[in-house]
Design an enzyme around this catalytic site. Structure first.
Site, PDB file in Angstrom:
ATOM      1  N   ASN A  90      13.289  24.425  -0.941  1.00  0.00           N
ATOM      2  CA  ASN A  90      13.260  23.470  -2.053  1.00  0.00           C
ATOM      3  C   ASN A  90      14.239  23.826  -3.175  1.00  0.00           C
ATOM      4  O   ASN A  90      14.695  22.935  -3.889  1.00  0.00           O
ATOM      5  CB  ASN A  90      11.819  23.404  -2.594  1.00  0.00           C
ATOM      6  CG  ASN A  90      11.752  22.827  -3.979  1.00  0.00           C
ATOM      7  OD1 ASN A  90      11.814  21.606  -4.163  1.00  0.00           O
ATOM      8  ND2 ASN A  90      11.656  23.690  -4.987  1.00  0.00           N
ATOM      9  N   SER A 142      17.778  14.789  -0.469  1.00  0.00           N
ATOM     10  CA  SER A 142      17.752  13.834  -1.583  1.00  0.00           C
ATOM     11  C   SER A 142      18.063  12.446  -1.044  1.00  0.00           C
ATOM     12  O   SER A 142      18.765  12.305  -0.029  1.00  0.00           O
ATOM     13  CB  SER A 142      18.816  14.218  -2.621  1.00  0.00           C
ATOM     14  OG  SER A 142      18.991  13.165  -3.549  1.00  0.00           O
ATOM     15  N   TYR A 155      26.730  17.590  -5.272  1.00  0.00           N
ATOM     16  CA  TYR A 155      25.300  17.450  -4.979  1.00  0.00           C
ATOM     17  C   TYR A 155      25.092  16.575  -3.738  1.00  0.00           C
ATOM     18  O   TYR A 155      24.391  16.962  -2.797  1.00  0.00           O
ATOM     19  CB  TYR A 155      24.600  16.849  -6.192  1.00  0.00           C
ATOM     20  CG  TYR A 155      23.097  16.786  -6.073  1.00  0.00           C
ATOM     21  CD1 TYR A 155      22.320  17.935  -6.270  1.00  0.00           C
ATOM     22  CD2 TYR A 155      22.448  15.599  -5.756  1.00  0.00           C
ATOM     23  CE1 TYR A 155      20.938  17.881  -6.160  1.00  0.00           C
ATOM     24  CE2 TYR A 155      21.069  15.544  -5.651  1.00  0.00           C
ATOM     25  CZ  TYR A 155      20.315  16.690  -5.855  1.00  0.00           C
ATOM     26  OH  TYR A 155      18.946  16.638  -5.751  1.00  0.00           O
ATOM     27  N   LYS A 159      23.558  17.770  -0.137  1.00  0.00           N
ATOM     28  CA  LYS A 159      22.274  17.226   0.313  1.00  0.00           C
ATOM     29  C   LYS A 159      22.428  16.472   1.633  1.00  0.00           C
ATOM     30  O   LYS A 159      21.512  16.460   2.456  1.00  0.00           O
ATOM     31  CB  LYS A 159      21.670  16.329  -0.774  1.00  0.00           C
ATOM     32  CG  LYS A 159      21.222  17.111  -2.014  1.00  0.00           C
ATOM     33  CD  LYS A 159      20.130  18.105  -1.666  1.00  0.00           C
ATOM     34  CE  LYS A 159      19.584  18.838  -2.869  1.00  0.00           C
ATOM     35  NZ  LYS A 159      18.478  19.763  -2.543  1.00  0.00           N
ATOM     36  N   ILE A 188      12.536  11.993  -9.520  1.00  0.00           N
ATOM     37  CA  ILE A 188      11.236  12.653  -9.674  1.00  0.00           C
ATOM     38  C   ILE A 188      11.226  13.398 -11.012  1.00  0.00           C
ATOM     39  O   ILE A 188      12.203  14.090 -11.348  1.00  0.00           O
ATOM     40  CB  ILE A 188      10.994  13.673  -8.522  1.00  0.00           C
ATOM     41  CG1 ILE A 188      11.246  13.024  -7.138  1.00  0.00           C
ATOM     42  CG2 ILE A 188       9.585  14.256  -8.625  1.00  0.00           C
ATOM     43  CD1 ILE A 188      10.344  11.874  -6.763  1.00  0.00           C
TER      44      ILE A 188
HETATM   45  N1  NAD Z   1      13.998  15.884  -9.470  1.00  0.00           N
HETATM   46  C1  NAD Z   1      14.563  14.968  -8.720  1.00  0.00           C
HETATM   47  O1  NAD Z   1      14.680  13.800  -9.129  1.00  0.00           O
HETATM   48  C2  NAD Z   1      15.058  15.313  -7.338  1.00  0.00           C
HETATM   49  C3  NAD Z   1      15.501  14.262  -6.512  1.00  0.00           C
HETATM   50  C4  NAD Z   1      15.956  14.549  -5.235  1.00  0.00           C
HETATM   51  C5  NAD Z   1      15.976  15.862  -4.778  1.00  0.00           C
HETATM   52  N2  NAD Z   1      15.549  16.865  -5.606  1.00  0.00           N
HETATM   53  C6  NAD Z   1      15.607  18.225  -5.074  1.00  0.00           C
HETATM   54  O2  NAD Z   1      14.337  18.824  -5.163  1.00  0.00           O
HETATM   55  C7  NAD Z   1      14.472  20.235  -5.274  1.00  0.00           C
HETATM   56  C8  NAD Z   1      13.670  20.726  -6.461  1.00  0.00           C
HETATM   57  O3  NAD Z   1      14.205  20.114  -7.624  1.00  0.00           O
HETATM   58  P1  NAD Z   1      13.456  20.032  -9.024  1.00  0.00           P
HETATM   59  O4  NAD Z   1      13.748  18.691  -9.559  1.00  0.00           O
HETATM   60  O5  NAD Z   1      12.073  20.512  -8.883  1.00  0.00           O
HETATM   61  O6  NAD Z   1      14.375  21.056  -9.844  1.00  0.00           O
HETATM   62  P2  NAD Z   1      14.027  22.259 -10.828  1.00  0.00           P
HETATM   63  O7  NAD Z   1      15.307  22.572 -11.511  1.00  0.00           O
HETATM   64  O8  NAD Z   1      12.804  21.941 -11.626  1.00  0.00           O
HETATM   65  O9  NAD Z   1      13.635  23.430  -9.804  1.00  0.00           O
HETATM   66  C9  NAD Z   1      14.588  24.080  -9.007  1.00  0.00           C
HETATM   67  C10 NAD Z   1      14.203  25.548  -8.937  1.00  0.00           C
HETATM   68  O10 NAD Z   1      15.150  26.210  -8.103  1.00  0.00           O
HETATM   69  C11 NAD Z   1      15.419  27.468  -8.669  1.00  0.00           C
HETATM   70  N3  NAD Z   1      16.719  27.979  -8.251  1.00  0.00           N
HETATM   71  C12 NAD Z   1      17.936  27.421  -8.490  1.00  0.00           C
HETATM   72  N4  NAD Z   1      18.907  28.207  -8.011  1.00  0.00           N
HETATM   73  C13 NAD Z   1      18.292  29.281  -7.448  1.00  0.00           C
HETATM   74  C14 NAD Z   1      18.758  30.468  -6.795  1.00  0.00           C
HETATM   75  N5  NAD Z   1      20.061  30.713  -6.632  1.00  0.00           N
HETATM   76  N6  NAD Z   1      17.851  31.353  -6.355  1.00  0.00           N
HETATM   77  C15 NAD Z   1      16.526  31.139  -6.534  1.00  0.00           C
HETATM   78  N7  NAD Z   1      16.032  30.059  -7.147  1.00  0.00           N
HETATM   79  C16 NAD Z   1      16.902  29.137  -7.594  1.00  0.00           C
HETATM   80  C17 NAD Z   1      15.401  27.225 -10.179  1.00  0.00           C
HETATM   81  O11 NAD Z   1      15.194  28.428 -10.901  1.00  0.00           O
HETATM   82  C18 NAD Z   1      14.270  26.219 -10.317  1.00  0.00           C
HETATM   83  O12 NAD Z   1      13.029  26.853 -10.604  1.00  0.00           O
HETATM   84  C19 NAD Z   1      15.974  20.500  -5.417  1.00  0.00           C
HETATM   85  O13 NAD Z   1      16.508  20.874  -4.155  1.00  0.00           O
HETATM   86  C20 NAD Z   1      16.528  19.150  -5.845  1.00  0.00           C
HETATM   87  O14 NAD Z   1      17.862  18.991  -5.493  1.00  0.00           O
HETATM   88  C21 NAD Z   1      15.100  16.622  -6.870  1.00  0.00           C
END
Ligand code: NAD
Length: 251
Positions: A90, A142, A155, A159, A188
């Site tokens: 994730n 995504s 991005y 993805k 989200i």
């Molecule tokens: N929020 C959205 O709208 C959305 C939409 C589509 C996909 N996503 C995907 O969902 C996943 C989670 O996203 P989110 O919105 O919860 O983001 P977020 O930024 O809240 O959480 C991402 C987490 O990943 C950790 N992280 C980043 N780089 C890292 C590394 N090198 N090593 C260890 N940890 C690392 C961060 O510290 C963070 O806690 C991601 O892959 C994101 O691309 C999110």
């Protein structure tokens, strides 16, 4: 529901929005969860919450760009728990820009976190799953993998690669009893989204109006889907890319 009683789950990005919700959900359903993240305070508070609620969770503070640290983390989990049943890839980052405005560093960083980390973790986890002829991997891709948003080339491409990686892994290891699927979320409400809104000078309310369902999604809604795909309730789901978008098309 106790779908994960006796199971061990690794969730990367467990300190972030979706990762925290997935960690909480799997723990609530009985899994021993190892939540991995580079952000120690966020991760520790998620793990403390799970343990306070009677669940089993441990924190792995790690930068997933570091391949040997990832391998050691998995070896340590296998030494302590003898198995990994579920891997949720994730952790991810967003670096905006089009081909000319994006820096080469941000291009490489995006691949390193969003794709290479998954490659390394899957390589570390798969042999044990193959030996037991069981295991579920859920990758967070995504909606933008399938339908790219503007000014987000790094991005979107990473993805899309995660989506293809998922289908490749599923094809190659389905005969070994391993199920690999991806979730493709739309908008989200998480810290990542909040950051994006701040950069664009937009609000959640504005974004809500763009979604036919009337609002953006929650981390808990994504976590419910991840838990389903990782559970024995989805035995024939393998190689699927499942969108969760509230019917929103990419603008
Ligand atoms: N929020 C959205 O709208 C959305 C939409 C589509 C996909 N996503 C995907 O969902 C996943 C989670 O996203 P989110 O919105 O919860 O983001 P977020 O930024 O809240 O959480 C991402 C987490 O990943 C950790 N992280 C980043 N780089 C890292 C590394 N090198 N090593 C260890 N940890 C690392 C961060 O510290 C963070 O806690 C991601 O892959 C994101 O691309 C999110």
């Amino acid at each position: 529901m106790e779908r994960f009683r006796g199971k061990v789950a690794v969730v990367t990005g467990g300190g972030g929005g979706i990762g925290a919700a997935v960690s909480r959900r799997l723990a609530r359903e009985g899994a021993a969860v190892v939540a991995a993240d580079m952000s120690a305070p966020a991760l520790q508070s998620v793990v403390a919450d799970i343990v306070a609620a009677g669940g089993a969770a441990e924190a792995a503070i790690i930068d997933l760009r570091d391949e040997s640290a990832s391998r050691l983390m998995i070896e340590g989990i296998l030494a302590r728990h003898q198995r990994i049943d579920v891997l949720v890839n994730n952790a991810g980052i967003f670096r905006g820009g089009n081909l000319l405005s994006l820096s080469e560093d941000d291009w490489r960083l995006s691949f390193s976190v969003n794709l290479d980390a998954i490659f390394h973790l899957c390589r570390a986890v798969l042999p044990g799953m193959i030996e037991r002829r069981a295991g579920a991997i859920v990758n967070i891709s995504s909606q933008w993998a399938l339908s790219p948003a503007p000014n987000s080339i790094a991005y979107n491409v990473t993805k899309a690669a995660v989506a293809s990686f998922t289908q490749n892994l599923a094809r190659d290891y389905a005969p070994d009893g391993i199920r690999v699927n991806a979730v493709c979320p739309g908008e989200i409400h998480t810290p990542m989204l909040e950051e994006g809104l701040k950069r664009a000078g937009r609000t959640v309310e504005q974004l809500n109006r763009l979604v036919p369902f009337g609002r953006i999604g929650t981390s808990e809604e994504v976590a419910a889907l991840v838990a389903f795909l990782a559970s024995n309730e989805a035995p024939f789901m393998c190689g699927s890319l499942v969108e969760i978008t509230g019917a929103q098309a990419v603008a």
